[in-house]
Design a protein around this motif. Structure first.
Motif, PDB file in Angstrom:
ATOM      1  N   VAL A  17      -8.262   4.491  10.219  1.00  0.00           N
ATOM      2  CA  VAL A  17      -8.906   3.506   9.359  1.00  0.00           C
ATOM      3  C   VAL A  17     -10.349   3.341   9.824  1.00  0.00           C
ATOM      4  O   VAL A  17     -10.612   3.194  11.031  1.00  0.00           O
ATOM      5  CB  VAL A  17      -8.171   2.152   9.422  1.00  0.00           C
ATOM      6  N   TYR A  18     -11.287   3.365   8.875  1.00  0.00           N
ATOM      7  CA  TYR A  18     -12.717   3.293   9.180  1.00  0.00           C
ATOM      8  C   TYR A  18     -13.290   1.961   8.698  1.00  0.00           C
ATOM      9  O   TYR A  18     -13.066   1.558   7.552  1.00  0.00           O
ATOM     10  CB  TYR A  18     -13.471   4.431   8.495  1.00  0.00           C
ATOM     11  N   SER A  27      -2.981   1.418   5.105  1.00  0.00           N
ATOM     12  CA  SER A  27      -2.063   2.045   6.058  1.00  0.00           C
ATOM     13  C   SER A  27      -1.674   1.090   7.176  1.00  0.00           C
ATOM     14  O   SER A  27      -0.797   1.407   7.985  1.00  0.00           O
ATOM     15  CB  SER A  27      -2.692   3.309   6.649  1.00  0.00           C
ATOM     16  N   ALA A  28      -2.300  -0.089   7.232  1.00  0.00           N
ATOM     17  CA  ALA A  28      -1.871  -1.116   8.185  1.00  0.00           C
ATOM     18  C   ALA A  28      -0.476  -1.624   7.847  1.00  0.00           C
ATOM     19  O   ALA A  28       0.267  -2.080   8.725  1.00  0.00           O
ATOM     20  CB  ALA A  28      -2.858  -2.283   8.197  1.00  0.00           C
ATOM     21  N   HIS A  68      -1.305  -1.038  12.455  1.00  0.00           N
ATOM     22  CA  HIS A  68      -0.020  -1.569  11.975  1.00  0.00           C
ATOM     23  C   HIS A  68       0.590  -2.519  13.011  1.00  0.00           C
ATOM     24  O   HIS A  68       1.131  -3.576  12.648  1.00  0.00           O
ATOM     25  CB  HIS A  68       0.943  -0.422  11.683  1.00  0.00           C
ATOM     26  N   ASP A  69       0.499  -2.160  14.286  1.00  0.00           N
ATOM     27  CA  ASP A  69       1.013  -3.040  15.335  1.00  0.00           C
ATOM     28  C   ASP A  69       0.297  -4.393  15.313  1.00  0.00           C
ATOM     29  O   ASP A  69       0.933  -5.449  15.444  1.00  0.00           O
ATOM     30  CB  ASP A  69       0.836  -2.389  16.710  1.00  0.00           C
ATOM     31  N   ALA A  70      -1.027  -4.345  15.139  1.00  0.00           N
ATOM     32  CA  ALA A  70      -1.791  -5.591  15.068  1.00  0.00           C
ATOM     33  C   ALA A  70      -1.425  -6.384  13.817  1.00  0.00           C
ATOM     34  O   ALA A  70      -1.325  -7.622  13.852  1.00  0.00           O
ATOM     35  CB  ALA A  70      -3.289  -5.278  15.085  1.00  0.00           C
ATOM     36  N   TRP A  71      -1.218  -5.683  12.720  1.00  0.00           N
ATOM     37  CA  TRP A  71      -0.844  -6.325  11.451  1.00  0.00           C
ATOM     38  C   TRP A  71       0.493  -7.059  11.602  1.00  0.00           C
ATOM     39  O   TRP A  71       0.659  -8.170  11.088  1.00  0.00           O
ATOM     40  CB  TRP A  71      -0.764  -5.250  10.371  1.00  0.00           C
TER      41      TRP A  71
END
Length: 221
Positions: free
Chosen positions: A26-27, A61-62, A89-92
């Motif tokens: 992710v940018y 993609s999060a 994703h982990d942070a999400w």
């Protein structure tokens, strides 16, 4: 997220994703423009959304693994931060605030692409060109936009000769200075008057959903 973010410079014309590519990174652009292009089987393309410091490329993609629906290509050189989609994703999963911002960004981007579809079908090339210049100007720290005729033609879905004719017409009106590959914005208010309604519609949409986005004037100062 901070320990997992890396920083890099993206050069103009760098390809980030093609349609069907798995979104593994992710940018987050800081000061440039990344375009999302919709491609046809015959090679024709047109821009469906522009992403700058207000958003991120590949942010969905999060939530879950994703494959890109569009070509993501760097239109103006920019600095960016990047993070692996699995780490995001982990942070999400852990942060309600991140989940909220991902949802808001998705809604803003959907509104942007929906408006772009109508704009590309209904508005003149000149009005759309003005809209695109303003959208780009909001996201870069300068009044000069360096773009090739080929990029502009793809973004607007027209021939390169049409881009040249429209750019010269805007130059004759005193709104821009144009030379091959370079556009200098001379009269922003004039461009806003010449642009279609879509510029303001999309801008207000982002301001409502992502109110922490700094105004263009602040970013350039």
């Amino acid at each position: 997220m901070a320990p997992h973010l890396t920083h890099m410079d993206l050069e103009r014309a760098r390809l980030l994703y093609e349609p069907g590519d798995r979104v593994d990174v992710v940018y987050f652009p800081h000061d440039g423009v990344i375009s999302m292009m919709t491609l046809m089987e015959n090679g024709a393309a047109i821009e469906s959304a522009t992403i700058g410091r207000e958003g991120a490329v590949g942010l969905s993609s999060a939530v879950a693994p994703r494959h890109s629906l569009s070509r993501a290509i760097v239109q103006t050189p920019c600095r960016c931060s990047r993070i692996g989609s699995s780490q995001l994703h982990d942070a999400w999963e852990k942060s309600p605030r991140i989940r909220e911002m991902v949802d808001r960004h998705a809604e803003a981007l959907l509104g942007h692409t929906t408006q772009s579809a109508a704009c590309n079908a209904l508005h003149s090339v000149e009005a759309r060109f003005c809209r695109w210049l303003l959208t780009c100007h909001d996201r870069i720290p300068t009044d000069t936009v360096a773009l090739t005729q080929e990029f502009l033609a793809d973004m607007l879905g027209v021939q390169r000769t049409t881009v040249t004719a429209v750019a010269r017409a805007l130059q004759d009106k005193g709104l821009i200075r144009y030379r091959r590959g370079i556009v200098d914005i001379v009269d922003r208010e004039g461009l806003q008057s010449a642009a279609c309604e879509c510029y303001e519609v999309v801008r207000r949409h982002y301001e409502r959903l992502l109110p922490e986005t700094p105004p263009a004037e602040t970013a350039r100062s």
